[in-house]
Motif scaffolding. Structure first.
Motif, PDB file in Angstrom:
ATOM      1  N   UNK A 206      -0.065  41.003  -3.621  1.00  0.00           N
ATOM      2  CA  UNK A 206      -1.375  40.376  -3.765  1.00  0.00           C
ATOM      3  C   UNK A 206      -2.361  41.444  -4.208  1.00  0.00           C
ATOM      4  N   UNK A 207      -2.947  41.254  -5.372  1.00  0.00           N
ATOM      5  CA  UNK A 207      -3.931  42.195  -5.896  1.00  0.00           C
ATOM      6  C   UNK A 207      -5.183  41.421  -6.295  1.00  0.00           C
ATOM      7  N   UNK A 208      -6.320  42.116  -6.303  1.00  0.00           N
ATOM      8  CA  UNK A 208      -7.538  41.421  -6.696  1.00  0.00           C
ATOM      9  C   UNK A 208      -8.772  42.277  -6.553  1.00  0.00           C
ATOM     10  N   UNK A 209      -9.916  41.618  -6.733  1.00  0.00           N
ATOM     11  CA  UNK A 209     -11.205  42.297  -6.658  1.00  0.00           C
ATOM     12  C   UNK A 209     -12.106  41.581  -5.662  1.00  0.00           C
ATOM     13  N   UNK A 210     -13.034  42.338  -5.093  1.00  0.00           N
ATOM     14  CA  UNK A 210     -14.007  41.776  -4.159  1.00  0.00           C
ATOM     15  C   UNK A 210     -15.359  42.433  -4.394  1.00  0.00           C
ATOM     16  N   UNK A 211     -16.417  41.653  -4.300  1.00  0.00           N
ATOM     17  CA  UNK A 211     -17.769  42.144  -4.507  1.00  0.00           C
ATOM     18  C   UNK A 211     -18.687  41.548  -3.441  1.00  0.00           C
ATOM     19  N   UNK A 212     -19.529  42.379  -2.841  1.00  0.00           N
ATOM     20  CA  UNK A 212     -20.570  41.877  -1.952  1.00  0.00           C
ATOM     21  C   UNK A 212     -21.922  42.241  -2.548  1.00  0.00           C
ATOM     22  N   UNK A 213     -22.895  41.353  -2.342  1.00  0.00           N
ATOM     23  CA  UNK A 213     -24.203  41.570  -2.956  1.00  0.00           C
ATOM     24  C   UNK A 213     -25.297  40.979  -2.078  1.00  0.00           C
ATOM     25  N   UNK A 232      -8.130  36.816  -6.220  1.00  0.00           N
ATOM     26  CA  UNK A 232      -6.802  37.375  -5.945  1.00  0.00           C
ATOM     27  C   UNK A 232      -5.730  36.694  -6.792  1.00  0.00           C
ATOM     28  N   UNK A 233      -4.651  37.443  -7.006  1.00  0.00           N
ATOM     29  CA  UNK A 233      -3.452  36.915  -7.639  1.00  0.00           C
ATOM     30  C   UNK A 233      -2.254  37.354  -6.821  1.00  0.00           C
ATOM     31  N   UNK A 234      -1.299  36.449  -6.658  1.00  0.00           N
ATOM     32  CA  UNK A 234      -0.056  36.752  -5.950  1.00  0.00           C
ATOM     33  C   UNK A 234       1.073  36.757  -6.972  1.00  0.00           C
ATOM     34  N   UNK A 235       1.789  37.881  -7.053  1.00  0.00           N
ATOM     35  CA  UNK A 235       2.840  38.065  -8.060  1.00  0.00           C
ATOM     36  C   UNK A 235       4.186  38.283  -7.377  1.00  0.00           C
ATOM     37  N   UNK A 236       5.211  37.656  -7.908  1.00  0.00           N
ATOM     38  CA  UNK A 236       6.568  37.869  -7.409  1.00  0.00           C
ATOM     39  C   UNK A 236       7.099  39.193  -7.942  1.00  0.00           C
ATOM     40  N   UNK A 237       7.552  40.055  -7.018  1.00  0.00           N
ATOM     41  CA  UNK A 237       8.121  41.340  -7.434  1.00  0.00           C
ATOM     42  C   UNK A 237       9.539  41.177  -7.955  1.00  0.00           C
ATOM     43  N   UNK A 238      10.134  40.026  -7.737  1.00  0.00           N
ATOM     44  CA  UNK A 238      11.516  39.787  -8.161  1.00  0.00           C
ATOM     45  C   UNK A 238      11.610  39.477  -9.647  1.00  0.00           C
ATOM     46  N   UNK A 239      10.650  38.714 -10.170  1.00  0.00           N
ATOM     47  CA  UNK A 239      10.741  38.320 -11.583  1.00  0.00           C
ATOM     48  C   UNK A 239       9.404  38.389 -12.318  1.00  0.00           C
ATOM     49  N   UNK A 240       8.438  39.093 -11.742  1.00  0.00           N
ATOM     50  CA  UNK A 240       7.128  39.300 -12.388  1.00  0.00           C
ATOM     51  C   UNK A 240       6.394  37.996 -12.682  1.00  0.00           C
ATOM     52  N   UNK A 241       6.636  36.967 -11.905  1.00  0.00           N
ATOM     53  CA  UNK A 241       5.982  35.681 -12.143  1.00  0.00           C
ATOM     54  C   UNK A 241       4.741  35.534 -11.272  1.00  0.00           C
ATOM     55  N   UNK A 242       3.756  34.795 -11.772  1.00  0.00           N
ATOM     56  CA  UNK A 242       2.552  34.510 -11.011  1.00  0.00           C
ATOM     57  C   UNK A 242       2.828  33.360 -10.057  1.00  0.00           C
ATOM     58  N   UNK A 243       2.642  33.608  -8.768  1.00  0.00           N
ATOM     59  CA  UNK A 243       2.895  32.581  -7.748  1.00  0.00           C
ATOM     60  C   UNK A 243       1.651  31.754  -7.504  1.00  0.00           C
ATOM     61  N   UNK A 244       0.509  32.403  -7.389  1.00  0.00           N
ATOM     62  CA  UNK A 244      -0.742  31.695  -7.128  1.00  0.00           C
ATOM     63  C   UNK A 244      -1.921  32.585  -7.476  1.00  0.00           C
ATOM     64  N   UNK A 245      -3.069  31.963  -7.744  1.00  0.00           N
ATOM     65  CA  UNK A 245      -4.290  32.709  -8.033  1.00  0.00           C
ATOM     66  C   UNK A 245      -5.484  31.884  -7.586  1.00  0.00           C
ATOM     67  N   UNK A 246      -6.497  32.570  -7.109  1.00  0.00           N
ATOM     68  CA  UNK A 246      -7.687  31.833  -6.657  1.00  0.00           C
ATOM     69  C   UNK A 246      -8.892  32.760  -6.563  1.00  0.00           C
ATOM     70  N   UNK A 247     -10.067  32.210  -6.837  1.00  0.00           N
ATOM     71  CA  UNK A 247     -11.328  32.892  -6.622  1.00  0.00           C
ATOM     72  C   UNK A 247     -12.166  32.048  -5.670  1.00  0.00           C
TER      73      UNK A 247
END
Length: 306
Positions: A206-213, A232-247
């Motif tokens: 799970x990788x992504x960005x966060x901002x507070x203001x 955030x985006x969740x990526x499968x390490x097994x086949x480099x596929x995108x599992x889910x993403x959300x803001x």
């Protein structure tokens, strides 16, 4: 969890295919849409309570209900699917009522129970790692990605751990993974995300960005309004596929800037975890599906500050 019977702790609970949950909620100001939404959430919790009673018995459930409620209050995270058996808007009684047939992810429920010490296993070998790039207006700029653990990363990790998901600590990988690889993965390079997962021993990254203001300072009332945005985006390490993403985002008012910021991070992270966890469980039990991406309820603030 010493209260649990040792014989139960050695057994692996077996869930039925589905459980029936019921709930009635008063329609405040005759808003039956909101009432039904709340009723669905309560019905899921009711179904999960019935599932626990079924696998451990009424006596064990009652003796340990306070601990089990930590799982039940997040029932939606474990729901594989549900369908309405009945949905009624009682105009005379001004209540909304639903009866749901709910199916849970067995592995996810077992993992959560194992994490609480309720069962002895086998515990799932699935792991995730969370790495966030964060810009907090209350914190000084960082010279290195690895300098400080971001608030968003801490909050998301806490939510995952509370749901029984094993999370690889960032300290275990900081010497094995360069900052450039992490930042590349955050920008969308799925191969670098996969590289992180392989080195961390995690099958989901799970990788992504966060901002507070600080949005507004009300001097008359002595309050601060803080907004937090997380993507955030969740990526499968097994086949480099995108599992889910959300803001998503949250706006909080408080007397103190830091308190408002921490609460906003907490609220946003909780919403994201509720969205991501079912995607993880579905991936672990069914394999890669069509990636799911959901936008926030309103446009987030610009991420150009990152």
């Amino acid at each position: 969890m010493a209260q649990f019977d040792g014989r139960f702790a050695l057994a692996q609970p077996i869930l039925k295919d589905s459980y029936e949950g019921t709930a009635r909620v008063a329609a405040k100001n005759e808003n039956y849409i909101v009432a039904r939404k709340k009723a669905v959430s309560l019905a899921m919790k009711d179904a999960m309570s019935l599932a626990f009673k079924d696998i451990m018995g009424e006596e064990e459930f009652a003796a340990n209900q306070r601990d089990l409620n930590n799982i039940i209050r997040r029932a939606s995270r474990y729901v594989k699917s549900y369908r309405y058996l009945r949905a009624l808007d009682d105009l005379e009684g001004k209540v909304g009522e639903v009866v749901l047939e709910v199916r849970f992810f067995p592995g996810a429920v077992n993992q959560a129970l194992a994490g609480m010490g309720v069962i002895a296993g086998p515990v799932s070998e699935h792991k995730v790692i969370v790495l966030m790039k964060e810009n907090s207006f209350t914190s000084a700029p960082l010279s290195s990605f690895w300098d400080v653990i971001p608030i968003s990363e801490t909050k998301l990790t806490k939510n995952f751990l509370e749901s029984g998901v094993e999370v690889v600590d960032r300290e275990q990988v900081r010497d094995a993974i360069s900052e450039s690889i992490v930042l590349s993965a955050i920008k969308g390079n799925v191969e670098d995300a996969r590289n992180i997962g392989l080195k961390a021993g995690a099958d989901i990254v799970i990788v992504g960005t966060a901002v507070s203001k600080l949005k507004k300072n009300n001097e008359e009332k002595g309050t601060k309004i803080v907004q937090v945005n997380i993507s955030v985006k969740a990526v499968s390490a097994l086949d480099s596929s995108l599992i889910a993403a959300k803001s998503d985002f949250a706006t909080v008012t408080n007397e103190y800037e830091l308190s408002a910021e921490l609460e906003a991070f907490d609220v946003t992270s909780h919403k994201l975890a509720d969205f991501l966890l079912p995607s993880f469980h579905r991936y672990w039990e069914e394999g890669v599906q069509t990636p799911t991406e959901k936008a926030p309820d309103a446009p987030p603030m610009s991420m150009t500050d990152m």
